[in-house]
Design a protein around this motif. Structure first.
Motif, PDB file in Angstrom:
ATOM      1  N   GLY A  93       0.826  -1.204   0.000  1.00  0.00           N
ATOM      2  CA  GLY A  93       0.000   0.000   0.000  1.00  0.00           C
ATOM      3  C   GLY A  93       0.855   1.245   0.000  1.00  0.00           C
ATOM      4  N   PHE A  94       0.328   2.308   0.615  1.00  0.00           N
ATOM      5  CA  PHE A  94       1.019   3.588   0.629  1.00  0.00           C
ATOM      6  C   PHE A  94       0.955   4.219   2.015  1.00  0.00           C
ATOM      7  N   ALA A  95       2.041   4.887   2.376  1.00  0.00           N
ATOM      8  CA  ALA A  95       2.069   5.699   3.590  1.00  0.00           C
ATOM      9  C   ALA A  95       1.953   7.152   3.174  1.00  0.00           C
ATOM     10  N   VAL A  96       0.909   7.810   3.653  1.00  0.00           N
ATOM     11  CA  VAL A  96       0.631   9.206   3.304  1.00  0.00           C
ATOM     12  C   VAL A  96       0.949  10.069   4.519  1.00  0.00           C
ATOM     13  N   THR A  97       1.880  10.994   4.355  1.00  0.00           N
ATOM     14  CA  THR A  97       2.283  11.874   5.454  1.00  0.00           C
ATOM     15  C   THR A  97       1.852  13.295   5.149  1.00  0.00           C
ATOM     16  N   LEU A  98       1.168  13.913   6.122  1.00  0.00           N
ATOM     17  CA  LEU A  98       0.695  15.282   5.957  1.00  0.00           C
ATOM     18  C   LEU A  98       1.726  16.264   6.474  1.00  0.00           C
ATOM     19  N   THR A  99       1.609  17.506   6.071  1.00  0.00           N
ATOM     20  CA  THR A  99       2.577  18.527   6.482  1.00  0.00           C
ATOM     21  C   THR A  99       2.540  18.789   7.985  1.00  0.00           C
ATOM     22  N   ASP A 100       1.425  18.456   8.655  1.00  0.00           N
ATOM     23  CA  ASP A 100       1.344  18.656  10.106  1.00  0.00           C
ATOM     24  C   ASP A 100       1.816  17.433  10.880  1.00  0.00           C
ATOM     25  N   GLY A 101       2.342  16.424  10.169  1.00  0.00           N
ATOM     26  CA  GLY A 101       2.892  15.250  10.831  1.00  0.00           C
ATOM     27  C   GLY A 101       1.964  14.055  10.912  1.00  0.00           C
ATOM     28  N   ARG A 102       0.696  14.240  10.641  1.00  0.00           N
ATOM     29  CA  ARG A 102      -0.213  13.100  10.654  1.00  0.00           C
ATOM     30  C   ARG A 102       0.183  12.110   9.562  1.00  0.00           C
ATOM     31  N   ARG A 103      -0.055  10.833   9.835  1.00  0.00           N
ATOM     32  CA  ARG A 103       0.332   9.790   8.889  1.00  0.00           C
ATOM     33  C   ARG A 103      -0.792   8.770   8.791  1.00  0.00           C
ATOM     34  N   VAL A 104      -1.111   8.368   7.588  1.00  0.00           N
ATOM     35  CA  VAL A 104      -2.197   7.429   7.380  1.00  0.00           C
ATOM     36  C   VAL A 104      -1.802   6.478   6.259  1.00  0.00           C
ATOM     37  N   ARG A 105      -2.333   5.252   6.333  1.00  0.00           N
ATOM     38  CA  ARG A 105      -2.011   4.251   5.325  1.00  0.00           C
ATOM     39  C   ARG A 105      -3.184   4.059   4.379  1.00  0.00           C
ATOM     40  N   ALA A 106      -2.886   3.812   3.109  1.00  0.00           N
ATOM     41  CA  ALA A 106      -3.921   3.599   2.108  1.00  0.00           C
ATOM     42  C   ALA A 106      -3.562   2.401   1.246  1.00  0.00           C
ATOM     43  N   ARG A 107      -4.567   1.593   0.919  1.00  0.00           N
ATOM     44  CA  ARG A 107      -4.343   0.503  -0.036  1.00  0.00           C
ATOM     45  C   ARG A 107      -4.253   1.048  -1.462  1.00  0.00           C
ATOM     46  N   ARG A 108      -5.049   2.081  -1.736  1.00  0.00           N
ATOM     47  CA  ARG A 108      -5.030   2.712  -3.050  1.00  0.00           C
ATOM     48  C   ARG A 108      -5.103   4.232  -2.861  1.00  0.00           C
ATOM     49  N   LEU A 109      -4.651   4.954  -3.879  1.00  0.00           N
ATOM     50  CA  LEU A 109      -4.688   6.411  -3.851  1.00  0.00           C
ATOM     51  C   LEU A 109      -5.485   6.941  -5.043  1.00  0.00           C
ATOM     52  N   LEU A 110      -6.321   7.934  -4.777  1.00  0.00           N
ATOM     53  CA  LEU A 110      -6.953   8.709  -5.840  1.00  0.00           C
ATOM     54  C   LEU A 110      -6.500  10.155  -5.659  1.00  0.00           C
ATOM     55  N   PRO A 269       1.392   1.471 -10.104  1.00  0.00           N
ATOM     56  CA  PRO A 269       0.310   0.608  -9.637  1.00  0.00           C
ATOM     57  C   PRO A 269      -0.295   1.113  -8.328  1.00  0.00           C
ATOM     58  N   GLY A 270      -1.617   1.169  -8.295  1.00  0.00           N
ATOM     59  CA  GLY A 270      -2.310   1.595  -7.090  1.00  0.00           C
ATOM     60  C   GLY A 270      -2.628   3.070  -7.026  1.00  0.00           C
ATOM     61  N   VAL A 271      -2.182   3.842  -8.017  1.00  0.00           N
ATOM     62  CA  VAL A 271      -2.413   5.288  -8.011  1.00  0.00           C
ATOM     63  C   VAL A 271      -3.271   5.689  -9.215  1.00  0.00           C
ATOM     64  N   TRP A 272      -4.374   6.335  -8.923  1.00  0.00           N
ATOM     65  CA  TRP A 272      -5.252   6.886  -9.959  1.00  0.00           C
ATOM     66  C   TRP A 272      -5.295   8.407  -9.821  1.00  0.00           C
ATOM     67  N   VAL A 273      -5.606   9.085 -10.913  1.00  0.00           N
ATOM     68  CA  VAL A 273      -5.767  10.543 -10.898  1.00  0.00           C
ATOM     69  C   VAL A 273      -7.089  10.891 -11.581  1.00  0.00           C
ATOM     70  N   ALA A 274      -7.651  12.056 -11.202  1.00  0.00           N
ATOM     71  CA  ALA A 274      -8.904  12.494 -11.810  1.00  0.00           C
ATOM     72  C   ALA A 274      -9.014  14.006 -11.714  1.00  0.00           C
ATOM     73  N   GLY A 275      -9.697  14.602 -12.679  1.00  0.00           N
ATOM     74  CA  GLY A 275      -9.920  16.043 -12.667  1.00  0.00           C
ATOM     75  C   GLY A 275      -8.788  16.808 -13.313  1.00  0.00           C
ATOM     76  N   ASN A 276      -8.632  18.067 -12.916  1.00  0.00           N
ATOM     77  CA  ASN A 276      -7.683  18.957 -13.575  1.00  0.00           C
ATOM     78  C   ASN A 276      -6.228  18.569 -13.396  1.00  0.00           C
ATOM     79  N   VAL A 277      -5.903  17.737 -12.413  1.00  0.00           N
ATOM     80  CA  VAL A 277      -4.515  17.317 -12.235  1.00  0.00           C
ATOM     81  C   VAL A 277      -4.029  16.511 -13.434  1.00  0.00           C
ATOM     82  N   THR A 278      -4.960  15.878 -14.138  1.00  0.00           N
ATOM     83  CA  THR A 278      -4.606  15.110 -15.335  1.00  0.00           C
ATOM     84  C   THR A 278      -5.237  15.668 -16.602  1.00  0.00           C
ATOM     85  N   ASP A 279      -6.377  16.352 -16.471  1.00  0.00           N
ATOM     86  CA  ASP A 279      -7.086  16.942 -17.612  1.00  0.00           C
ATOM     87  C   ASP A 279      -7.316  18.425 -17.346  1.00  0.00           C
ATOM     88  N   PRO A 280      -6.374  19.284 -17.743  1.00  0.00           N
ATOM     89  CA  PRO A 280      -6.473  20.714 -17.411  1.00  0.00           C
ATOM     90  C   PRO A 280      -7.741  21.386 -17.926  1.00  0.00           C
TER      91      PRO A 280
END
Length: 338
Positions: A93-110, A269-280
């Motif tokens: 999976g993925f370890a997601v770290t926020l700028t305030d130090g919080r950390r959360v795990r995800a099996r998939r990312l959007l 693998p495991g990462v999807w994108v949607a919206g303006n980040v991929t389609d301006p």
């Protein structure tokens, strides 16, 4: 509302605009554990309303997002304010770290973080952005119809932009700066009655909180009530660099985007994108639809993984790894009452 996050989720959605919230809604409705992490800085915040969105035309951007957040929460999803600093691989999976130090795990990312508009360096322009300095005839054109409209050259789509705004007003002026249009472009502009004004633009003139005109470097003032500009659109995706996923130049030459297939699946693998980040060019409705499509693909991918693990556990009931992984999935299902 709470910004508290659990340790892990099926899916973490980075970005809480139309694409991210739509994706989160779809995932929550199929009982996926999902968290939306949003920085609270939507691209369309300066706009008075969202237009061209069926059944919600003219809704204030903030209202649309608040309704979306409430819908996601209504199905058990979480929406938290924060900004993602880094994303790294963590087992499968993925370890997601926020700028305030919080950390959360995800099996998939959007990833639906949108983009940043880099505007021409013209004094007074940014302050009018989203008001009478515009970029999209479909988003804002009706509101400036029949007015004196200027179009500021500055990108590969500028002449096309002038031709589009000519559909909305008979009084359109093209400020070409120091780069005159090609012979073909000049013929097109002339045929449509669009005046071409050469010379460097020095500043915008504003009177009584309204755009009054465009001041050229030589002192000439050309009266205009609205100005269309082509921004350079840059994907908000720097936090993906550790995964080897970096923005690339968009084929249309309008800026940077994160490449993906039609369903939003990236090369990682495991990462999807949607919206303006991929389609301006995606408007709110298209971005929301893309988020829903990506969410369905993510859920299908998770179902396939869970089915493989269940089959492996059934065939090898004493496989500790398969049993442990399946146990984790079952616990997640029980949280949803399944």
């Amino acid at each position: 509302m709470t910004d508290q996050l659990d340790d892990g989720y099926d899916v973490v959605v980075v970005g809480g605009g139309a694409a991210g919230l739509s994706g989160a809604l779809m995932l929550a409705r199929v009982r996926r554990t999902v968290a939306v992490i949003d920085s609270g800085a939507p691209r369309n915040a300066p706009a008075g309303g969202v237009h061209g969105l069926l059944a919600r035309d003219g809704v204030a951007p903030a209202e649309l997002l608040e309704r979306g957040r409430a819908e996601v929460r209504g199905y058990g999803g979480q929406v938290a304010t924060g900004e993602v600093d880094t994303v790294a691989r963590d087992d499968d999976g993925f370890a997601v770290t926020l700028t305030d130090g919080r950390r959360v795990r995800a099996r998939r990312l959007l990833v639906a973080t949108g983009l940043v508009d880099e505007l021409p360096d013209v004094p007074g322009l940014r302050a009018r952005w989203g008001r009478d300095v515009l970029h999209c005839p479909y988003c804002h054109g009706w509101e400036v119809r029949d007015r004196a409209i200027g179009v500021l050259a500055g990108g590969p789509m500028s002449v096309h932009q002038a031709l589009l705004f000519r559909q909305l007003s008979a009084d359109v002026t093209y400020f070409c700066g120091t780069t005159p249009p090609t012979a073909e472009q000049a013929e097109q502009l002339a045929a449509r009655g669009i005046r071409v004004v050469p010379g460097e633009v020095a500043a915008l003139e504003v009177v009584a909180d309204r755009l009054a005109g465009v001041r050229l470097r030589d002192g000439t003032l050309v009266g205009r009530e609205a100005l269309a500009v082509s921004s350079r659109m840059v994907a908000r995706a720097g936090f993906l660099a550790a995964l080897g996923l970096r923005p690339a130049e968009h084929p249309a030459g309008v800026g940077e985007h994160v490449p993906a297939d039609a369903a939003g699946r990236t090369d990682v693998p495991g990462v999807w994108v949607a919206g303006n980040v991929t389609d301006p060019a995606a408007q709110v409705g298209a971005a929301a639809a893309a988020g829903a499509v990506a969410a369905a693909q993510i859920n299908a991918d998770l179902v396939a993984e869970e089915t493989r693990l269940a089959v492996a556990a059934r065939r090898e009931p004493f496989s500790a790894a398969a049993e442990a992984r399946l146990c984790d999935l079952v616990l997640g299902e029980r949280r949803h009452g399944l």
